[in-house]
Design a protein around this motif. Structure first.
Motif, PDB file in Angstrom:
ATOM      1  N   THR A 300       0.646  -1.252   0.044  1.00 22.36           N
ATOM      2  CA  THR A 300      -0.153   0.027  -0.104  1.00 22.36           C
ATOM      3  C   THR A 300       0.927   1.283   0.061  1.00 22.36           C
ATOM      4  O   THR A 300       0.267   2.464  -0.315  1.00 22.36           O
ATOM      5  CB  THR A 300      -1.119   0.141   1.160  1.00 22.36           C
ATOM      6  N   LYS A 301       2.267   0.960   0.272  1.00 22.75           N
ATOM      7  CA  LYS A 301       3.235   2.282   0.301  1.00 22.75           C
ATOM      8  C   LYS A 301       3.505   2.606  -1.182  1.00 22.75           C
ATOM      9  O   LYS A 301       3.341   2.023  -1.990  1.00 22.75           O
ATOM     10  CB  LYS A 301       4.229   1.934   1.091  1.00 22.75           C
ATOM     11  N   SER A 302       4.232   3.917  -1.156  1.00 26.20           N
ATOM     12  CA  SER A 302       4.657   4.295  -2.496  1.00 26.20           C
ATOM     13  C   SER A 302       5.725   3.297  -2.837  1.00 26.20           C
ATOM     14  O   SER A 302       6.297   2.469  -2.146  1.00 26.20           O
ATOM     15  CB  SER A 302       5.020   5.740  -2.342  1.00 26.20           C
ATOM     16  N   HIS A 303       6.270   3.218  -4.100  1.00 26.49           N
ATOM     17  CA  HIS A 303       7.481   2.479  -4.558  1.00 26.49           C
ATOM     18  C   HIS A 303       8.637   2.393  -3.614  1.00 26.49           C
ATOM     19  O   HIS A 303       9.205   1.324  -3.307  1.00 26.49           O
ATOM     20  CB  HIS A 303       7.782   2.715  -6.095  1.00 26.49           C
ATOM     21  N   LYS A 304       8.937   3.705  -3.262  1.00 27.09           N
ATOM     22  CA  LYS A 304      10.229   3.864  -2.641  1.00 27.09           C
ATOM     23  C   LYS A 304       9.841   3.320  -1.156  1.00 27.09           C
ATOM     24  O   LYS A 304      11.129   3.156  -0.355  1.00 27.09           O
ATOM     25  CB  LYS A 304      10.702   5.398  -2.345  1.00 27.09           C
TER      26      LYS A 304
END
Length: 416
Positions: A300-304
């Motif tokens: 659910t987090k951003s790619h980084k």
């Protein structure tokens, strides 16, 4: 650069277990308990009629029983139960007794009349990820282990096609449910409790690596396998993937890669060469989860930010960014010095090169020191008031200058 001081004590090998990662590599699959030549004894008797099925499983899998730290196999402390006994204990596995489900199968709460005790009963799913091998390995490993930070195996059932394990009941459930899957209205773990859990888990790992006569690599260290008893006392559980570590002049065990994505050491995932340091990496991930409140892998987090370790690595290099790594649910209630030290331990454990990772004995020593420096909101409030600006960062800088133990004899350990 992060520096952390501690008194170094001599320690033996250090590492442990993981879960099925076999889609990445398929290497030679050695038996889980190779070359440990001790006769199987159950309840002090050989080939008791109730244990014939387990003995047959053991024989067919060509597994041997590891001996304990005092050189004796102790027989097996695990009792045998009939399937009918365990069905009765759970009301025929009623839904209201259901506790959860993992790779092995479903887990139920039960009341065993035979021993007048509340227990957790894990029933093998014949179509699940784990199977007979994991069942046998868990019986053998836990029957011969005895440590306050390892879950106690009370007994088992190996009757016909039924395979069940009976454990002491851990009333607070898994660390995962208190840290990563916190239910609405449930109070988050405070800093002191988090460090207590980390130190206890490390102590259990040290027992497996250094204090069993035959050192064991756990291979499955993660939050869902750390169970909590009264007072949030932690115990390692689920030993189905445990494997005897390398001995003599051997540096590793070559095996089919098994592990939970996000916790599996990169060198092990790439080569299939399992060492004790593989467990150290997994422990570092768990410690990072305890500090940040983030999952090892969070889609659910951003790619980084999906991969927790990848997100944290650049932050390890800048002490001023340490407060950014803390779980927001702590609401600033943590000691700056303790945070610095805990992150230093974490950074060393998740180094990609195993030879750069600390031994488990050193991790235990360091965490015991961290837990001895308990967070006190009264003292912390005074320190915040004295700091003119950016209190959390400035307080961490100030503490760093005095980051030595009472005896002043710690050694400098650095991580780039």
């Amino acid at each position: 650069m992060i520096c952390f001081w501690w008194k170094r004590k001599s320690s033996k090998n250090s590492q442990k277990k993981t879960k099925d990662y076999s889609h990445t590599h398929k290497l030679t699959n050695h038996t889980s308990l190779d070359k440990v030549k001790v006769d199987l004894k159950l309840n002090g008797k050989k080939d008791d009629s109730k244990n014939d099925q387990l003995a047959l499983d053991l024989k067919s899998l060509k597994l041997k029983v590891p001996i304990s730290a005092d050189g004796n196999d102790n027989g097996s402390r695990a009792q045998t139960f009939s399937f009918d006994e365990l069905a009765a204990a759970t009301g025929n596995f009623r839904s209201d007794c259901f506790l959860g489900e993992g790779g092995f199968g479903k887990v139920y709460r039960g009341q065993l009349e035979k021993i007048n005790q509340v227990v957790a009963i894990k029933q093998l799913d014949p179509h699940g990820v784990q199977g007979i091998r994991e069942f046998v390995v868990e019986v053998l490993t836990l029957s011969l282990a005895d440590h306050p930070n390892l879950v106690k195996l009370i007994g088992f059932c190996a009757e016909g096609e039924q395979r069940l394990l009976v454990y002491e009941y851990m009333p607070l459930g898994s660390l995962e449910s208190h840290l990563l899957d916190l239910l609405p209205g449930r109070k988050p773990l405070d800093w002191n409790t988090r460090m207590k859990i980390a130190a206890g888990a490390a102590s259990g790992l040290e027992y497996l690596h250094n204090k069993m006569k035959t050192p064991v690599i756990y291979r499955d260290l993660k939050c869902s396998n750390i169970l909590l008893g009264e007072g949030y006392h932690p115990k390692l559980s689920d030993f189905g993937l445990a494997i005897v570590g390398p001995s003599g002049d051997k540096t590793h065990v070559s095996t089919r890669v098994m592990g939970t994505y996000g916790y599996c050491a990169p060198d092990y995932a790439m080569t299939g060469k399992l060492t004790f340091k593989s467990d150290i990496y997994s422990f570092g991930v768990v410690l990072l989860e305890l500090i940040t409140g983030r999952k090892a892998i969070d889609p659910t987090k951003s790619h980084k930010e999906k991969n927790l370790v990848a997100w944290a690595r650049p932050l390890f290099k800048d002490r001023k960014k340490f407060p950014q790594m803390v779980d927001p649910l702590l609401e600033g209630q943590y000691p700056a010095r303790g945070l610095y030290q805990a992150l230093a331990i974490t950074a060393m454990c998740v180094q990609e090169q195993p030879n750069m990772q600390p031994a488990i004995g050193d991790v235990v020593t360091a965490l015991n020191y961290v837990t001895s420096q308990k967070y006190d909101p009264q003292i912390d409030r005074v320190q915040r008031c004295r700091s003119p600006s950016s209190p959390r960062v400035r307080r961490g800088d100030h503490k760093h200058k005095h980051n030595v133990s009472d005896d002043g004899n710690e050694r400098d350990r650095s991580v780039n």
